[in-house]
Design a protein around this motif. Structure first.
Motif, PDB file in Angstrom:
ATOM      1  N   ASP A  66      -8.215  -7.382  -3.937  1.00 48.57           N
ATOM      2  CA  ASP A  66      -9.212  -6.347  -3.681  1.00 48.57           C
ATOM      3  C   ASP A  66      -8.590  -5.121  -3.021  1.00 48.57           C
ATOM      4  O   ASP A  66      -8.954  -3.978  -3.334  1.00 48.57           O
ATOM      5  N   MET A  67      -7.634  -5.362  -2.114  1.00 43.04           N
ATOM      6  CA  MET A  67      -6.942  -4.251  -1.464  1.00 43.04           C
ATOM      7  C   MET A  67      -6.191  -3.405  -2.484  1.00 43.04           C
ATOM      8  O   MET A  67      -6.232  -2.172  -2.451  1.00 43.04           O
ATOM      9  N   CYS A  68      -5.502  -4.074  -3.423  1.00 37.82           N
ATOM     10  CA  CYS A  68      -4.718  -3.348  -4.432  1.00 37.82           C
ATOM     11  C   CYS A  68      -5.627  -2.576  -5.380  1.00 37.82           C
ATOM     12  O   CYS A  68      -5.296  -1.449  -5.780  1.00 37.82           O
ATOM     13  N   ILE A  70      -2.106 -16.568  -9.441  1.00 34.98           N
ATOM     14  CA  ILE A  70      -1.835 -15.555 -10.460  1.00 34.98           C
ATOM     15  C   ILE A  70      -3.071 -15.337 -11.330  1.00 34.98           C
ATOM     16  O   ILE A  70      -3.414 -14.200 -11.674  1.00 34.98           O
ATOM     17  N   GLU A  71      -3.745 -16.413 -11.691  1.00 35.88           N
ATOM     18  CA  GLU A  71      -4.933 -16.268 -12.528  1.00 35.88           C
ATOM     19  C   GLU A  71      -6.039 -15.508 -11.798  1.00 35.88           C
ATOM     20  O   GLU A  71      -6.790 -14.748 -12.411  1.00 35.88           O
ATOM     21  N   ILE A  72      -6.119 -15.664 -10.476  1.00 38.17           N
ATOM     22  CA  ILE A  72      -7.078 -14.874  -9.694  1.00 38.17           C
ATOM     23  C   ILE A  72      -6.681 -13.398  -9.712  1.00 38.17           C
ATOM     24  O   ILE A  72      -7.526 -12.515  -9.907  1.00 38.17           O
ATOM     25  N   LEU A  73      -5.393 -13.116  -9.550  1.00 35.90           N
ATOM     26  CA  LEU A  73      -4.930 -11.726  -9.566  1.00 35.90           C
ATOM     27  C   LEU A  73      -5.161 -11.095 -10.937  1.00 35.90           C
ATOM     28  O   LEU A  73      -5.549  -9.926 -11.042  1.00 35.90           O
ATOM     29  N   LEU A  74      -4.933 -11.872 -11.994  1.00 31.78           N
ATOM     30  CA  LEU A  74      -5.076 -11.330 -13.350  1.00 31.78           C
ATOM     31  C   LEU A  74      -6.530 -11.059 -13.739  1.00 31.78           C
ATOM     32  O   LEU A  74      -6.785 -10.450 -14.783  1.00 31.78           O
ATOM     33  N   GLU A  75      -7.478 -11.500 -12.908  1.00 32.72           N
ATOM     34  CA  GLU A  75      -8.872 -11.132 -13.138  1.00 32.72           C
ATOM     35  C   GLU A  75      -9.084  -9.634 -12.959  1.00 32.72           C
ATOM     36  O   GLU A  75     -10.071  -9.073 -13.440  1.00 32.72           O
ATOM     37  N   SER A  76      -8.144  -9.001 -12.256  1.00 40.22           N
ATOM     38  CA  SER A  76      -8.200  -7.558 -12.047  1.00 40.22           C
ATOM     39  C   SER A  76      -7.279  -6.861 -13.034  1.00 40.22           C
ATOM     40  O   SER A  76      -6.167  -7.331 -13.304  1.00 40.22           O
ATOM     41  N   ASN A  77      -7.699  -5.704 -13.563  1.00 37.54           N
ATOM     42  CA  ASN A  77      -6.860  -4.996 -14.533  1.00 37.54           C
ATOM     43  C   ASN A  77      -5.717  -4.229 -13.881  1.00 37.54           C
ATOM     44  O   ASN A  77      -4.939  -3.583 -14.581  1.00 37.54           O
ATOM     45  N   VAL A  78      -5.583  -4.285 -12.553  1.00 37.04           N
ATOM     46  CA  VAL A  78      -4.421  -3.644 -11.923  1.00 37.04           C
ATOM     47  C   VAL A  78      -3.235  -4.599 -11.838  1.00 37.04           C
ATOM     48  O   VAL A  78      -2.131  -4.189 -11.466  1.00 37.04           O
ATOM     49  N   PHE A  79      -3.460  -5.878 -12.196  1.00 37.13           N
ATOM     50  CA  PHE A  79      -2.372  -6.855 -12.181  1.00 37.13           C
ATOM     51  C   PHE A  79      -2.003  -7.251 -13.608  1.00 37.13           C
ATOM     52  O   PHE A  79      -2.836  -7.256 -14.513  1.00 37.13           O
ATOM     53  N   ALA A  80      -0.723  -7.571 -13.786  1.00 33.74           N
ATOM     54  CA  ALA A  80      -0.210  -8.002 -15.081  1.00 33.74           C
ATOM     55  C   ALA A  80       0.981  -8.924 -14.822  1.00 33.74           C
ATOM     56  O   ALA A  80       1.255  -9.310 -13.684  1.00 33.74           O
ATOM     57  N   LEU A  81       1.702  -9.270 -15.895  1.00 35.96           N
ATOM     58  CA  LEU A  81       2.840 -10.184 -15.778  1.00 35.96           C
ATOM     59  C   LEU A  81       4.147  -9.495 -16.153  1.00 35.96           C
ATOM     60  O   LEU A  81       4.184  -8.666 -17.069  1.00 35.96           O
ATOM     61  N   THR A  82       5.192  -9.860 -15.431  1.00 38.10           N
ATOM     62  CA  THR A  82       6.570  -9.576 -15.822  1.00 38.10           C
ATOM     63  C   THR A  82       7.190 -10.884 -16.285  1.00 38.10           C
ATOM     64  O   THR A  82       7.094 -11.895 -15.586  1.00 38.10           O
ATOM     65  N   PHE A  83       7.815 -10.875 -17.448  1.00 40.96           N
ATOM     66  CA  PHE A  83       8.507 -12.061 -17.953  1.00 40.96           C
ATOM     67  C   PHE A  83      10.002 -11.831 -17.785  1.00 40.96           C
ATOM     68  O   PHE A  83      10.607 -11.031 -18.496  1.00 40.96           O
ATOM     69  N   ASP A  84      10.603 -12.517 -16.808  1.00 42.53           N
ATOM     70  CA  ASP A  84      12.054 -12.478 -16.653  1.00 42.53           C
ATOM     71  C   ASP A  84      12.633 -13.599 -17.497  1.00 42.53           C
ATOM     72  O   ASP A  84      12.573 -14.777 -17.115  1.00 42.53           O
ATOM     73  N   VAL A  85      13.181 -13.244 -18.648  1.00 39.41           N
ATOM     74  CA  VAL A  85      13.576 -14.255 -19.627  1.00 39.41           C
ATOM     75  C   VAL A  85      14.820 -15.020 -19.179  1.00 39.41           C
ATOM     76  O   VAL A  85      14.994 -16.190 -19.535  1.00 39.41           O
ATOM     77  N   GLY A  86      15.694 -14.385 -18.393  1.00 41.89           N
ATOM     78  CA  GLY A  86      16.868 -15.078 -17.876  1.00 41.89           C
ATOM     79  C   GLY A  86      16.494 -16.115 -16.832  1.00 41.89           C
ATOM     80  O   GLY A  86      17.006 -17.242 -16.846  1.00 41.89           O
ATOM     81  N   ALA A 139       0.830  -1.207   0.000  1.00 46.21           N
ATOM     82  CA  ALA A 139       0.000   0.000   0.000  1.00 46.21           C
ATOM     83  C   ALA A 139       0.864   1.257   0.000  1.00 46.21           C
ATOM     84  O   ALA A 139       0.571   2.230  -0.709  1.00 46.21           O
ATOM     85  N   ASP A 140       1.951   1.241   0.776  1.00 44.41           N
ATOM     86  CA  ASP A 140       2.858   2.400   0.815  1.00 44.41           C
ATOM     87  C   ASP A 140       3.550   2.588  -0.533  1.00 44.41           C
ATOM     88  O   ASP A 140       3.737   3.715  -1.006  1.00 44.41           O
TER      89      ASP A 140
END
Length: 302
Positions: A201-203, A230-246, A151-152
């Motif tokens: 929901d908090m985010c 992750i799939e639950i979080l991605l139901e919200s448009n405030v969450f997305a994915l970072t792909f760390d390819v290494g 939150a901070d």
């Protein structure tokens, strides 16, 4: 010859011979950075044999078994001199990012001192949340403390107009039995997923209508319960994915299928090279198909 400042930064003698390399960097043909490098010639005297209009500095160093993979960097703000403004095609006195630091090789030996000035074009900052972040800890005091840090961080991101917060998703506590390893989040998955919904929901409430994404980064292979979370979080448009390819390469690409399944949610890429299980290598010094992931980044506008 190394100035006192360069010598002190690199741990060499003042006056010792160094390669002085100054380059103008372009993005899509437009100048955006003036980069200055000082290379310890005692470590690699043959670096003088190369034409850096055509060669990558770190690739040349790799030819001689030197792999800059650690060090430190500081970032500040400066103002364009007349010369810098002319090369960057901006106005004298315009604000620029100022970067300086030291790169060390695989043995911890300083190889390079660098300093750069860069126009703001195409450059932005992200916030990497605590790598130990565990908002689902079964100890409510611990979970609440981690949620408060998020939150901070969201408040700070709003103030600084930062659009990406990067997070790891914890595997949590596990117990090792004679025949198996028991992950508590897997064993008590319903309770774990309830906590994930509460966090989501908090985010959403904290971010509101701000243009901020919390991007979830792959690390060492997702467990099934993490994929569900992750799939639950991605139901919200405030969450997305970072792909760390290494990270992905170092784990045998076990997360790539899951990430590509949710490619439309891919908003951020950590791009570095890897060789075998060793990652965080400079681009061009490993064995990865970097062009493949650059094309993916362009496709997803990462």
């Amino acid at each position: 010859d190394a100035s006192p400042i360069v010598a002190k930064s690199m741990g060499i003698r003042p006056g010792q011979r160094v390669l002085y390399l100054r380059r103008l960097r372009l993005i899509d043909g437009a100048p955006y950075m003036i980069e200055t490098n000082y290379i310890n010639l005692e470590l690699c005297p043959r670096v003088l044999d190369y034409d850096f209009r055509d060669e990558s500095l770190y690739r040349v160093l790799s030819y001689h078994n030197i792999f800059p993979c650690q060090g430190y960097e500081s970032v500040g703000i400066t103002y364009a001199t007349d010369s810098e403004a002319r090369h960057l095609q901006i106005e004298s006195g315009d604000p620029l990012y100022f970067l300086t630091g030291v790169a060390k090789d695989q043995n911890g030996v300083p190889v390079e001192y660098f300093k750069s000035v860069a126009d703001k074009h195409g450059i932005y900052y992200t916030i990497h949340l605590d790598e130990n972040l565990n908002v689902c800890d079964f100890n409510a005091y611990v979970a609440d403390a981690y949620k408060k840090t998020v939150a901070d961080a969201i408040k700070i991101a709003k103030h600084l107009e930062i659009k990406v917060l990067n997070m790891h998703i914890a595997k949590g506590v596990y117990f090792t039995l004679p025949d198996r390893k028991v992950l508590l989040f897997s064993e008590y998955k319903d309770r774990y997923l309830e906590s994930i919904v509460d966090f989501r929901d908090m985010c959403e409430t904290a971010i509101g209508d701000a243009d901020i994404k919390i991007c979830i980064e792959n690390c060492d292979g997702y467990e099934n319960f993490q994929k569900e979370a992750i799939e639950i979080l991605l139901e919200s448009n405030v969450f997305a994915l970072t792909f760390d390819v290494g990270h992905n390469h170092g784990t045998g690409s076990i997360d790539e299928k899951f990430i590509m399944k949710h490619k439309d949610c891919l908003k951020h890429i950590h791009l570095h090279d890897a060789k075998g299980r060793k990652n965080h290598l400079a681009l061009g010094t490993g064995e990865m198909d970097i062009e493949k992931y650059l094309n993916l980044a362009k496709e997803q506008n990462c």
